[in-house]
Design an enzyme around this catalytic site. Sequence first.
Site, PDB file in Angstrom:
ATOM      1  N   GLY A 463      56.518  48.669  14.840  1.00 14.72           N
ATOM      2  CA  GLY A 463      57.070  49.924  14.377  1.00 14.72           C
ATOM      3  C   GLY A 463      58.106  49.753  13.288  1.00 14.72           C
ATOM      4  O   GLY A 463      58.674  50.724  12.798  1.00 14.72           O
ATOM      5  N   ARG A 626      68.347  41.469   0.312  1.00 19.17           N
ATOM      6  CA  ARG A 626      67.410  42.262  -0.486  1.00 19.17           C
ATOM      7  C   ARG A 626      66.649  43.216   0.422  1.00 19.17           C
ATOM      8  O   ARG A 626      66.074  42.799   1.432  1.00 19.17           O
ATOM      9  CB  ARG A 626      66.425  41.343  -1.202  1.00 19.17           C
ATOM     10  CG  ARG A 626      65.545  42.065  -2.213  1.00 19.17           C
ATOM     11  CD  ARG A 626      64.557  41.113  -2.842  1.00 19.17           C
ATOM     12  NE  ARG A 626      63.879  41.730  -3.986  1.00 19.17           N
ATOM     13  CZ  ARG A 626      62.780  41.247  -4.543  1.00 19.17           C
ATOM     14  NH1 ARG A 626      62.242  40.141  -4.069  1.00 19.17           N
ATOM     15  NH2 ARG A 626      62.232  41.849  -5.573  1.00 19.17           N
ATOM     16  N   ASN A 629      62.051  47.742   1.345  1.00 22.34           N
ATOM     17  CA  ASN A 629      61.632  49.147   1.387  1.00 22.34           C
ATOM     18  C   ASN A 629      62.798  49.930   1.969  1.00 22.34           C
ATOM     19  O   ASN A 629      63.076  49.848   3.171  1.00 22.34           O
ATOM     20  CB  ASN A 629      60.378  49.321   2.245  1.00 22.34           C
ATOM     21  CG  ASN A 629      59.873  50.754   2.266  1.00 22.34           C
ATOM     22  OD1 ASN A 629      60.651  51.707   2.331  1.00 22.34           O
ATOM     23  ND2 ASN A 629      58.560  50.917   2.224  1.00 22.34           N
ATOM     24  N   THR A 632      61.934  52.383   5.081  1.00 22.03           N
ATOM     25  CA  THR A 632      61.715  51.774   6.401  1.00 22.03           C
ATOM     26  C   THR A 632      62.961  51.036   6.881  1.00 22.03           C
ATOM     27  O   THR A 632      63.241  50.997   8.077  1.00 22.03           O
ATOM     28  CB  THR A 632      60.503  50.818   6.371  1.00 22.03           C
ATOM     29  OG1 THR A 632      60.706  49.819   5.359  1.00 22.03           O
ATOM     30  CG2 THR A 632      59.217  51.568   6.089  1.00 22.03           C
ATOM     31  N   LYS A 697      67.657  39.448   4.778  1.00 16.68           N
ATOM     32  CA  LYS A 697      68.380  38.990   5.958  1.00 16.68           C
ATOM     33  C   LYS A 697      67.820  39.595   7.237  1.00 16.68           C
ATOM     34  O   LYS A 697      68.113  39.116   8.332  1.00 16.68           O
ATOM     35  CB  LYS A 697      69.859  39.362   5.851  1.00 16.68           C
ATOM     36  CG  LYS A 697      70.606  38.710   4.705  1.00 16.68           C
ATOM     37  CD  LYS A 697      72.073  39.071   4.790  1.00 16.68           C
ATOM     38  CE  LYS A 697      72.878  38.476   3.673  1.00 16.68           C
ATOM     39  NZ  LYS A 697      74.319  38.765   3.810  1.00 16.68           N
ATOM     40  N   GLY A 698      67.056  40.655   7.113  1.00 21.03           N
ATOM     41  CA  GLY A 698      66.558  41.345   8.297  1.00 21.03           C
ATOM     42  C   GLY A 698      67.510  42.430   8.748  1.00 21.03           C
ATOM     43  O   GLY A 698      68.730  42.249   8.747  1.00 21.03           O
ATOM     44  N   VAL A 699      66.958  43.580   9.116  1.00 19.92           N
ATOM     45  CA  VAL A 699      67.793  44.707   9.532  1.00 19.92           C
ATOM     46  C   VAL A 699      67.381  45.264  10.892  1.00 19.92           C
ATOM     47  O   VAL A 699      67.866  46.309  11.307  1.00 19.92           O
ATOM     48  CB  VAL A 699      67.766  45.837   8.474  1.00 19.92           C
ATOM     49  CG1 VAL A 699      68.416  45.378   7.184  1.00 19.92           C
ATOM     50  CG2 VAL A 699      66.343  46.321   8.214  1.00 19.92           C
ATOM     51  N   GLU A 701      67.969  44.177  13.998  1.00 21.70           N
ATOM     52  CA  GLU A 701      68.990  44.132  15.046  1.00 21.70           C
ATOM     53  C   GLU A 701      70.316  44.758  14.626  1.00 21.70           C
ATOM     54  O   GLU A 701      71.025  45.352  15.437  1.00 21.70           O
ATOM     55  CB  GLU A 701      69.243  42.676  15.468  1.00 21.70           C
ATOM     56  CG  GLU A 701      68.467  42.221  16.673  1.00 21.70           C
ATOM     57  CD  GLU A 701      67.058  41.808  16.338  1.00 21.70           C
ATOM     58  OE1 GLU A 701      66.222  41.771  17.248  1.00 21.70           O
ATOM     59  OE2 GLU A 701      66.768  41.534  15.168  1.00 21.70           O
TER      60      GLU A 701
END
Length: 734
Positions: A463, A626, A629, A632, A697-699, A701
């Site tokens: 998701g 960075r 999108n 999302t 870095k990922g978002v 969590e």
Amino acid sequence: MSVVETAPLVGAGIDRVDGALKTAGAAAYPSDVNVPGQVYGALVQSTVASGRIRSVDTLAAEAAPGVLRVITHHVTPRLPDGPMTALGASPPAPLQDDRILHHGQHVAMVVAETPEEAAAAARMVAVEYAADDALTGLGDARAELVENPWGLDSDRGSVAEALATADVKVSATYTTPDNTNNPLGLFATVAVWEGGKLTVHDTTQWPSMARATFAKVFGLPETSVRVLAPYVGGAFGNGLRVWPHVILTVLAARLVKRPVKVVLTRPQMFTSIGHRPSSVQHLTLGADRSGTLTAVEHRATSPVAMEDDDYEPVAASSAVSYACANVLTRDTQARLHIPDPTSMRAPAEAQGNFALESALDELAVALRLDPVELRLRNYAENHPGNGLPWTSKALKECYLAGAERFGWSRRDPEPRSMRDGDWLVGYGMAGVTYPWYAQPCNARATVRRDGSAFVRSAATDIGTGTYTVMTQVSADTLGIPLGRVRFDLGDSDMPAAPQAGGSGLTGALATAVRDACERVVQQVLDLVREDGESPLRGCRREEVTVVDGRLHRRDRPAEGESYADVLDRHGKEELTADGTSTPADPSTLGMAPAGAFGAKFVEVRVDADLGVVRVARVVSAIDGGRILNEKTARSQIIGGTVGGIGQALFEETATDRTGRIANATLGDYLVPVNADVGDMDVVFVGEPDRATPAGTKGVGEIGLVGIAAAVANAVHHATGKRVRSLPITLDDLL
């Protein structure tokens, strides 16, 4: 060419490419899967938390209509445990002996022609137990204590001396309860054996790991196992392990020689697929009069199951969140008769941050210092543990941008000083970090003769938007219009990928996808290197751009040709290349790999007479590197924020002294609904990170971390009452 197709595709907030399927109900989740000849399994679960099985009477169940088999520990073959994974050992194999280790443990499975017949027969299985006195609470002195098994405790400087000389000290105990992940979709498994080959449709966040697990447990080569999970309806960490009920489903299919489907009930979701473990945290801060931290001591205890090694370093991030010379962190686990804990969105950080950021707020009150200013005065420009510069860090910008958007300057620092009629108004904030995580990843890209592209990897999309973002990366790298690119995932026969978890998949997968796509472009140039008919003859990759499916010379942009032209002239139907990504070695970077950072600002309203708490608005300022999108990514932060509101005000898995979960339904386990969620504002700051080629870095969590602390701090500002135990309820404030 349309504007959308010529504009940069990466970073654009485009709609989800899988949105139409999902809104039409056409996306096949594991519970939607049905195969010819399938039968159904129903689980029988223990009604005691500790002891042994004295007897199992299956006669009535075996005689019930439609029943094909009743599986107990008496008939289950010896099965090895699954392999060690990047997240630790697999859960123990099920039904291997008569021991009971937690309430709700699977003690039998009934297989029948219909789900109704299986469920009815499961209720007929009579199990007699020799129960023992279970260990169910963190305060039980009989529990075996396990010291930090991953070596993540910290001890630098001299905390005792620093605390003894500190001008100001804050010391308190903070507690967080068990939380249960509770994705809306019930976990489901369909297992199909065909000769010596096994296909499993499962609710997993990690098909490559699941494949390796089935291969080891059932003695198969991995090439004989296929795991399918193209759509997963949420998981929040539940899908990071192959759980015992999944192994039982596969075993049942082998025993009855027919496909078997198992769908967990909601109560079974509470005991079968993990939960966020509770914590008791003792935290002491020392500071001088200016607000500079001189000591941090953070000791945490959390539970672990009797025969499991799930580990959450609750206190660990306190060692690196702020600049401080004297730091001690310790994590200890107590072995209890509980279902196996597992990762739940922002594992360890969600609990540890609540204690640390609450304590900092208490320190700010003691110093009569603005909470944002306190954090800025203790800002860690370099990694506090090794002194290296971060690969990127925009936390200071998060504080400033978030405070500006929130209107923090309007805050009157005195508790109970701000009102709106009958409502006490409180402003609270928290600083946030989530550690860097990366794993190897693989992808495969194909460009076809018709000019379309097909890119794939054995990842999952729970998701978060992986389908969409990787379609963007693929289209951008190949220079092919978005609508001509198909990205697929959720199939272990595709190139291996890491789990969708830990905020590490996007960086790993985007790098592998870009590498695969670049290799395809190079293959095209290799084809035309000696091609006298091609305007691209002899061109190197850096001499070529790709736009709208055509390769152009940089020095003469009017000269070029399409993928379709090249493949057609050379008689090729398609070109395919594999790509990889390998995590950076921190020791070679000369820098400290940085995870995501953020600052959360919350406004609460508390009814002065009734103690009702409402979250009016939240501003999240995020340094996620960075952003591939923005739409999302923003959705991820908002979703995490809602989960954080749940942690702060609603969620608590209640276990009675017998080890039974007392609120194992969504009618009793409270989660926030629309009326509980106020205005959400998200702002992204910062630059691409240098630790990964993708710069991400990922978002996933970071959206949840810090919300509980910010809410608790806002409640204190509104009411003057400091709540150190989650969730914050009416009785805390009346």
